[in-house]
Design a protein around this motif. Structure first.
Motif, PDB file in Angstrom:
ATOM      1  N   ILE A 295       0.871  -1.177   0.000  1.00 61.66           N
ATOM      2  CA  ILE A 295       0.000   0.000   0.000  1.00 61.66           C
ATOM      3  C   ILE A 295       0.909   1.227   0.000  1.00 61.66           C
ATOM      4  O   ILE A 295       1.522   1.559   1.011  1.00 61.66           O
ATOM      5  N   THR A 296       1.005   1.899  -1.139  1.00 66.82           N
ATOM      6  CA  THR A 296       1.924   3.034  -1.250  1.00 66.82           C
ATOM      7  C   THR A 296       1.247   4.363  -0.937  1.00 66.82           C
ATOM      8  O   THR A 296       1.931   5.370  -0.776  1.00 66.82           O
ATOM      9  N   LEU A 297      -0.084   4.355  -0.858  1.00 67.55           N
ATOM     10  CA  LEU A 297      -0.801   5.588  -0.540  1.00 67.55           C
ATOM     11  C   LEU A 297      -2.187   5.239  -0.008  1.00 67.55           C
ATOM     12  O   LEU A 297      -2.870   4.364  -0.551  1.00 67.55           O
ATOM     13  N   GLY A 298      -2.590   5.916   1.068  1.00 71.91           N
ATOM     14  CA  GLY A 298      -3.964   5.830   1.542  1.00 71.91           C
ATOM     15  C   GLY A 298      -4.342   4.463   2.070  1.00 71.91           C
ATOM     16  O   GLY A 298      -3.573   3.786   2.749  1.00 71.91           O
ATOM     17  N   GLY A 299      -5.580   4.078   1.782  1.00 69.18           N
ATOM     18  CA  GLY A 299      -6.065   2.762   2.175  1.00 69.18           C
ATOM     19  C   GLY A 299      -7.075   2.771   3.300  1.00 69.18           C
ATOM     20  O   GLY A 299      -7.661   1.736   3.620  1.00 69.18           O
ATOM     21  N   THR A 300      -7.299   3.940   3.927  1.00 70.49           N
ATOM     22  CA  THR A 300      -8.235   3.998   5.044  1.00 70.49           C
ATOM     23  C   THR A 300      -9.136   5.235   4.907  1.00 70.49           C
ATOM     24  O   THR A 300      -8.927   6.087   4.040  1.00 70.49           O
ATOM     25  N   ARG A 301     -10.117   5.310   5.781  1.00 70.38           N
ATOM     26  CA  ARG A 301     -11.012   6.473   5.794  1.00 70.38           C
ATOM     27  C   ARG A 301     -10.202   7.745   6.018  1.00 70.38           C
ATOM     28  O   ARG A 301      -9.276   7.781   6.836  1.00 70.38           O
ATOM     29  N   ASP A 302     -10.561   8.788   5.284  1.00 72.69           N
ATOM     30  CA  ASP A 302      -9.903  10.080   5.455  1.00 72.69           C
ATOM     31  C   ASP A 302     -10.558  10.799   6.625  1.00 72.69           C
ATOM     32  O   ASP A 302     -11.700  11.263   6.531  1.00 72.69           O
ATOM     33  N   ARG A 303      -9.846  10.897   7.735  1.00 79.55           N
ATOM     34  CA  ARG A 303     -10.388  11.479   8.963  1.00 79.55           C
ATOM     35  C   ARG A 303     -10.305  13.008   8.971  1.00 79.55           C
ATOM     36  O   ARG A 303     -10.703  13.646   9.948  1.00 79.55           O
ATOM     37  N   THR A 304      -9.794  13.585   7.890  1.00 82.12           N
ATOM     38  CA  THR A 304      -9.698  15.040   7.826  1.00 82.12           C
ATOM     39  C   THR A 304     -11.072  15.686   7.812  1.00 82.12           C
ATOM     40  O   THR A 304     -11.250  16.822   8.261  1.00 82.12           O
ATOM     41  N   TRP A 305     -12.070  14.909   7.311  1.00 82.55           N
ATOM     42  CA  TRP A 305     -13.393  15.475   7.098  1.00 82.55           C
ATOM     43  C   TRP A 305     -14.371  14.929   8.135  1.00 82.55           C
ATOM     44  O   TRP A 305     -14.526  13.727   8.286  1.00 82.55           O
ATOM     45  N   ASP A 306     -15.012  15.833   8.857  1.00 80.82           N
ATOM     46  CA  ASP A 306     -15.993  15.409   9.848  1.00 80.82           C
ATOM     47  C   ASP A 306     -17.249  14.865   9.188  1.00 80.82           C
ATOM     48  O   ASP A 306     -17.914  13.977   9.716  1.00 80.82           O
ATOM     49  N   ASP A 307     -17.585  15.433   8.038  1.00 76.60           N
ATOM     50  CA  ASP A 307     -18.791  15.021   7.323  1.00 76.60           C
ATOM     51  C   ASP A 307     -18.394  14.310   6.029  1.00 76.60           C
ATOM     52  O   ASP A 307     -17.289  14.462   5.527  1.00 76.60           O
ATOM     53  N   GLY A 308     -19.328  13.555   5.483  1.00 76.03           N
ATOM     54  CA  GLY A 308     -19.075  12.891   4.214  1.00 76.03           C
ATOM     55  C   GLY A 308     -18.396  11.549   4.385  1.00 76.03           C
ATOM     56  O   GLY A 308     -17.927  11.182   5.468  1.00 76.03           O
ATOM     57  N   CYS A 309     -18.344  10.826   3.285  1.00 79.58           N
ATOM     58  CA  CYS A 309     -17.827   9.450   3.289  1.00 79.58           C
ATOM     59  C   CYS A 309     -16.542   9.414   2.471  1.00 79.58           C
ATOM     60  O   CYS A 309     -16.543   9.008   1.298  1.00 79.58           O
ATOM     61  N   PHE A 310     -15.452   9.843   3.057  1.00 80.33           N
ATOM     62  CA  PHE A 310     -14.202   9.993   2.334  1.00 80.33           C
ATOM     63  C   PHE A 310     -13.267   8.815   2.569  1.00 80.33           C
ATOM     64  O   PHE A 310     -13.004   8.437   3.718  1.00 80.33           O
ATOM     65  N   LEU A 311     -12.767   8.237   1.488  1.00 79.53           N
ATOM     66  CA  LEU A 311     -11.658   7.295   1.548  1.00 79.53           C
ATOM     67  C   LEU A 311     -10.420   8.021   1.039  1.00 79.53           C
ATOM     68  O   LEU A 311     -10.483   8.743   0.041  1.00 79.53           O
ATOM     69  N   GLU A 312      -9.308   7.856   1.736  1.00 81.29           N
ATOM     70  CA  GLU A 312      -8.081   8.453   1.231  1.00 81.29           C
ATOM     71  C   GLU A 312      -7.787   7.925  -0.176  1.00 81.29           C
ATOM     72  O   GLU A 312      -7.945   6.716  -0.423  1.00 81.29           O
ATOM     73  N   PRO A 313      -7.409   8.784  -1.133  1.00 81.36           N
ATOM     74  CA  PRO A 313      -6.981   8.271  -2.436  1.00 81.36           C
ATOM     75  C   PRO A 313      -5.904   7.205  -2.217  1.00 81.36           C
ATOM     76  O   PRO A 313      -4.952   7.421  -1.463  1.00 81.36           O
ATOM     77  N   THR A 314      -6.072   6.072  -2.853  1.00 87.82           N
ATOM     78  CA  THR A 314      -5.289   4.890  -2.515  1.00 87.82           C
ATOM     79  C   THR A 314      -4.590   4.326  -3.744  1.00 87.82           C
ATOM     80  O   THR A 314      -5.173   4.272  -4.830  1.00 87.82           O
ATOM     81  N   VAL A 315      -3.345   3.917  -3.555  1.00 82.72           N
ATOM     82  CA  VAL A 315      -2.583   3.216  -4.598  1.00 82.72           C
ATOM     83  C   VAL A 315      -2.066   1.920  -3.989  1.00 82.72           C
ATOM     84  O   VAL A 315      -1.447   1.930  -2.914  1.00 82.72           O
ATOM     85  N   VAL A 316      -2.325   0.804  -4.672  1.00 79.05           N
ATOM     86  CA  VAL A 316      -1.883  -0.506  -4.209  1.00 79.05           C
ATOM     87  C   VAL A 316      -1.016  -1.125  -5.293  1.00 79.05           C
ATOM     88  O   VAL A 316      -1.434  -1.243  -6.455  1.00 79.05           O
ATOM     89  N   ALA A 317       0.190  -1.529  -4.927  1.00 79.03           N
ATOM     90  CA  ALA A 317       1.133  -2.116  -5.878  1.00 79.03           C
ATOM     91  C   ALA A 317       1.155  -3.635  -5.740  1.00 79.03           C
ATOM     92  O   ALA A 317       1.225  -4.170  -4.632  1.00 79.03           O
ATOM     93  N   ASP A 318       1.053  -4.309  -6.863  1.00 74.03           N
ATOM     94  CA  ASP A 318       1.165  -5.768  -6.957  1.00 74.03           C
ATOM     95  C   ASP A 318       0.117  -6.526  -6.150  1.00 74.03           C
ATOM     96  O   ASP A 318       0.435  -7.476  -5.430  1.00 74.03           O
ATOM     97  N   PRO A 319      -1.157  -6.154  -6.280  1.00 74.22           N
ATOM     98  CA  PRO A 319      -2.194  -6.964  -5.633  1.00 74.22           C
ATOM     99  C   PRO A 319      -2.466  -8.217  -6.448  1.00 74.22           C
ATOM    100  O   PRO A 319      -2.099  -8.301  -7.633  1.00 74.22           O
ATOM    101  N   ASP A 320      -3.113  -9.177  -5.851  1.00 72.41           N
ATOM    102  CA  ASP A 320      -3.566 -10.361  -6.572  1.00 72.41           C
ATOM    103  C   ASP A 320      -4.567  -9.923  -7.646  1.00 72.41           C
ATOM    104  O   ASP A 320      -5.559  -9.266  -7.329  1.00 72.41           O
ATOM    105  N   PRO A 321      -4.339 -10.253  -8.940  1.00 73.42           N
ATOM    106  CA  PRO A 321      -5.278  -9.840  -9.993  1.00 73.42           C
ATOM    107  C   PRO A 321      -6.689 -10.345  -9.776  1.00 73.42           C
ATOM    108  O   PRO A 321      -7.637  -9.761 -10.307  1.00 73.42           O
ATOM    109  N   LEU A 322      -6.834 -11.434  -9.003  1.00 75.98           N
ATOM    110  CA  LEU A 322      -8.158 -11.969  -8.714  1.00 75.98           C
ATOM    111  C   LEU A 322      -8.637 -11.601  -7.317  1.00 75.98           C
ATOM    112  O   LEU A 322      -9.678 -12.076  -6.863  1.00 75.98           O
TER     113      LEU A 322
END
Length: 385
Positions: A295-322
């Protein structure tokens, strides 16, 4: 044809109440079409199509231009409503054009159904309606409850264009309405979006692809709708020889995207549809990490925002294609970088195995080369000229 699970639109009998993906506050209640109403609308559309098919082509084109003008007038408000309903950023919607002409001899009466899922760019619905009208058909459009408000605005635009009664009707509706449309006597049903695509849109970088052009295009290529649109290519196939370089560059590019209120035109990434989607994406990323992905970036809820449903922008390297990142349970701002060996043939083999549709290819011969595309089992791919 709907994404299962909780959503921002909650059915209550024949109504749905909508909550803002940005603030969590109520946007109001919207009546949903019943199966009986859908069948009655199809009957009215069939009657309207009998006269419409006989209308001269020049008059059809004039009517279509009126539809385009009315939708264009409402594009800013449609975009604002979509930002509230599903969290996609307010960006200029596609310019609309009739695009082609249909010979009068080929105009044929009939009814076509159009199903618009919550994560299907609503402006593109007009591009589906236009050729049907030019071909002499009438349309019954069922839009998902989650985008009912913007869907009603589209219906308002169609009515303002002065089309004959029953020729084009836009109905907010849930599963019952979609089932009724599929079971009715329509000639065709057109549906698109994340829930109904048969293969997952993906991008491919060749070993000699220059990175600058791809990185500049990445926000609209992969994350135009927060990664939620069915056309967002959130899976990128990368040559293993350049994997480290590309992972670092993509991570830096995604990290630089502005996150926040999607009603702000300077924001690139807004919230996802609802809390359930945030939790499902967090779980998918956690499973990928436990299986060995990076996990090179993000991956969890973005806690910066009190309101809304924010996920941190996420980049995942070499995950299982399936696995759950490359085959996510719900869409979101999650870019999966998958290494391949063996040149373009190896990339195609990977795509076939994982069920990806390679419809964006970046090579040294042409930065964005789709004009030389050829079909493969995985979808549409290309070789550089």
């Amino acid at each position: 044809m709907t994404v299962t699970g909780p959503s921002a639109a909650h059915a209550d009998g024949d109504e749905a109440w909508l909550c803002s993906a940005v603030t969590g506050l109520s946007l109001g209640r919207v009546p949903l079409a019943t199966d009986r109403q859908v069948l009655q609308t199809v009957d009215a559309a069939r009657r309207a199509s009998l006269d419409w098919a006989a209308v001269p082509a020049v008059d059809k084109h004039l009517a279509v231009h009126r539809v385009i003008e009315q939708v264009t007038l409402r594009q800013p408000e449609i975009a604002r409503l979509l930002a509230e309903e599903v969290g996609v950023s307010v960006t200029p919607l596609p310019s609309l054009s009739p695009g082609f002409a249909v010979p009068e001899s080929r105009a044929k009466a009939g009814v076509c159904g159009v199903v618009v899922t919550w994560n299907d760019p609503l402006a593109g619905t007009t591009d589906l309606i236009v050729p049907l009208l030019l071909a002499g058909r009438s349309c019954v459009v069922v839009v998902a409850p989650e985008i009912a408000l913007s869907g009603l605005l589209l219906g308002e635009a169609v009515r303002a264009a002065g089309l004959p009664d029953g020729l084009v009707t836009v109905l907010p509706g849930g599963a019952a309405a979609v089932d009724a449309l599929l079971g009715s006597a329509v000639e065709h049903v057109i549906a698109n979006g994340y829930a109904v695509v048969s293969a997952l849109p993906s991008a491919l970088l060749s070993e000699d692809a220059p990175l600058d052009g791809f990185l500049a295009a990445l926000p609209w290529l992969c994350l135009a709708g927060n990664g939620q649109y069915g056309r967002d290519r959130t899976r990128v196939l990368v040559p293993r020889k350049r994997f480290g370089e590309i992972v670092d560059a993509v991570t830096d590019t995604v990290a630089a995207l502005a996150v926040g209120d999607p009603r702000d035109p300077d924001v690139a990434i807004g919230p996802v549809l609802d809390d359930w989607h945030v939790e499902a994406l967090e779980s998918a990323v956690a499973q990928a990490w436990r299986a060995g992905a990076r996990i090179t970036l993000g991956g969890t809820r973005d806690r910066t925002w009190d309101d809304g449903c924010f996920l941190e922008p996420t980049v995942v390297a070499d995950p299982d294609p399936l696995g759950p990142v490359a085959q996510p349970p719900v869409p979101g701002p999650l870019v999966a970088l998958l290494p391949y060996d063996g040149g373009l043939d190896g990339a195609q083999q990977l795509a076939r195995r994982a069920g990806f549709c390679i419809d964006s290819v970046w090579t040294g011969g042409s930065t964005f080369n789709q004009s030389h595309a050829r079909k493969s089992v995985a979808g549409t791919t290309a070789r550089s000229a």
